[in-house]
Design an enzyme around this catalytic site. Structure first.
Site, PDB file in Angstrom:
ATOM      1  N   GLY A  31       0.731  -1.458   0.029  1.00  0.00           N
ATOM      2  CA  GLY A  31      -0.077  -0.027  -0.237  1.00  0.00           C
ATOM      3  C   GLY A  31       0.720   1.295   0.010  1.00  0.00           C
ATOM      4  CG  PHE A  32       0.280   6.143  -0.488  1.00  0.00           C
ATOM      5  CD1 PHE A  32       1.356   6.354  -1.222  1.00  0.00           C
ATOM      6  CD2 PHE A  32      -0.768   6.927   0.007  1.00  0.00           C
ATOM      7  CE1 PHE A  32       1.853   7.763  -1.114  1.00  0.00           C
ATOM      8  CE2 PHE A  32      -0.173   8.432  -0.136  1.00  0.00           C
ATOM      9  CZ  PHE A  32       0.984   8.627  -0.840  1.00  0.00           C
ATOM     10  CB  ILE A  33       0.624   4.796   4.373  1.00  0.00           C
ATOM     11  CG1 ILE A  33      -0.189   5.712   3.879  1.00  0.00           C
ATOM     12  CG2 ILE A  33       1.497   5.143   5.616  1.00  0.00           C
ATOM     13  CD1 ILE A  33      -1.154   6.283   4.785  1.00  0.00           C
ATOM     14  CE1 TYR A  39     -10.723   3.720   6.089  1.00  0.00           C
ATOM     15  CE2 TYR A  39     -11.451   6.136   6.291  1.00  0.00           C
ATOM     16  CZ  TYR A  39     -10.420   4.929   6.284  1.00  0.00           C
ATOM     17  OH  TYR A  39      -9.149   5.099   6.384  1.00  0.00           O
ATOM     18  CE  LYS A  52      -8.523   1.891   9.115  1.00  0.00           C
ATOM     19  NZ  LYS A  52      -7.140   1.082   9.449  1.00  0.00           N
TER      20      LYS A  52
END
Length: 326
Positions: free
Chosen positions: A14-16, A154, A158
């Site tokens: 993933g991006f992070i 979403y 979380k």
């Protein structure tokens, strides 16, 4: 973190998370990265990130945190000094269309990790969470605000992961750091996020789909800064929720578009759409806790971060302009 350790990083393509892996490797640590390489967006972009992470200190396994049996085998094979859980289904709008996969990945997947940590004696979890939880709260957003009314699946998924992590902290003494991220951007970013999409649309002359009038603002945070803060959160803290954001300097989407126009030397065509009810009008992070507990401050401002983002996009053409936008 002076001594080399072994870390499990989920969502490693993933991006992070890929940047977290890179920074851990640069610090001399061993990293086991797992990712299911799902097709929410083009897996080629995920593999592009993984290709930057080669070396003997990095091991990658294609594995899904929803699969408890696979996780059990992984934890039987390796012991970890900490787990950094960045595997997640992200995106507010898509979660409204597919709420089940958000719950199974973001909440149940985190529970699967917690159970394996408890079983094998791994006592440190860093969990990636979101500023989306702060909808409707006064700004700047502080970690002690009562985020009990999430306005999207979403955000709800979380919140579920956060509170389950607290339960395991309370019962099993697992040390938990929860990092709430604020609008992360940078090179090789997610193609469902505004910076990537706006660069593409401005560059190719496609109208920007802008929800609202563009005055909504975000506390943009560069990916390298986010990754650095995530790694600093590995330290023992008990149970803490920590904002990682731009530091209370939100920038409007209109301003961000103007900055991209300057860098691409092209004018944006804007197709305005109604404001989406699951979006926030503004995000602004109080990062006092990050400063006090982690010694963290963002270092890359929006101008420099957009320079790097546009440069990556242009240097990787024509491939970068062929990535489908979810």
């Amino acid at each position: 973190m002076d001594t080399a350790k072994r870390y499990l990083v989920t969502g490693a393509a993933g991006f992070i998370a890929s940047q977290v892996c890179q920074q851990l490797l640069d610090q001399g640590h061993q990293v086991v990265g797992i990712d299911n390489l799902n097709d929410y967006y083009d897996p080629r972009l995920k593999r592009h990130r993984l290709e930057q992470l080669g070396g003997n200190s990095f091991e990658f396994q294609e594995l899904d945190i929803e699969n408890a049996a696979q996780l059990r085998t992984l934890f039987d094979q390796s012991s970890f000094d900490a787990v950094l859980n960045l595997a997640a289904r992200a995106g507010v709008r898509y979660s409204i269309e597919n709420p089940v996969v958000y719950e199974t990945t973001n909440s149940l997947g985190n529970l699967n990790l917690l159970q394996e940590m408890q079983r094998t004696g791994c006592s440190k979890l860093v969990l990636a969470s979101t500023s989306s939880l702060y909808a409707g709260q006064p700004m700047p957003f502080r970690e002690d605000l009562p985020v009990n009314t999430p306005i999207s699946p979403y955000a709800a998924s979380k919140k579920g992961a956060e509170v389950m992590s607290y339960s395991f902290h309370n019962i099993h003494k697992i040390d938990v750091s929860i990092c709430r991220y604020f609008t992360v951007y940078g090179p090789a970013g997610r193609p469902d996020m505004s910076v990537f999409r706006f660069i593409r649309w401005i560059d190719e002359g496609t109208p920007i789909e802008l929800y609202g009038d563009g005055t909504q603002s975000r506390d943009f945070t560069y990916v390298d800064d986010i990754a650095r803060g995530t790694i600093l959160a590995v330290k023992p803290l008990g149970y803490e929720i920590i904002n990682l954001g731009g530091g209370g300097t939100p920038v409007s989407l209109n301003t961000m578009i103007e900055m991209l126009e300057q860098r691409l030397n092209k004018k944006a065509i804007i197709n305005r759409q109604p404001f989406h009810k699951a979006d926030l009008m503004e995000t602004s992070a109080d990062i006092t806790k990050a400063r006090d507990l982690l010694g963290w401050n963002p270092e890359v401002d929006l101008a420099e971060g957009l320079d790097r983002s546009v440069q990556w996009y242009l240097e990787n053409q024509p491939w970068s302009e062929s990535i489908p936008l979810p």
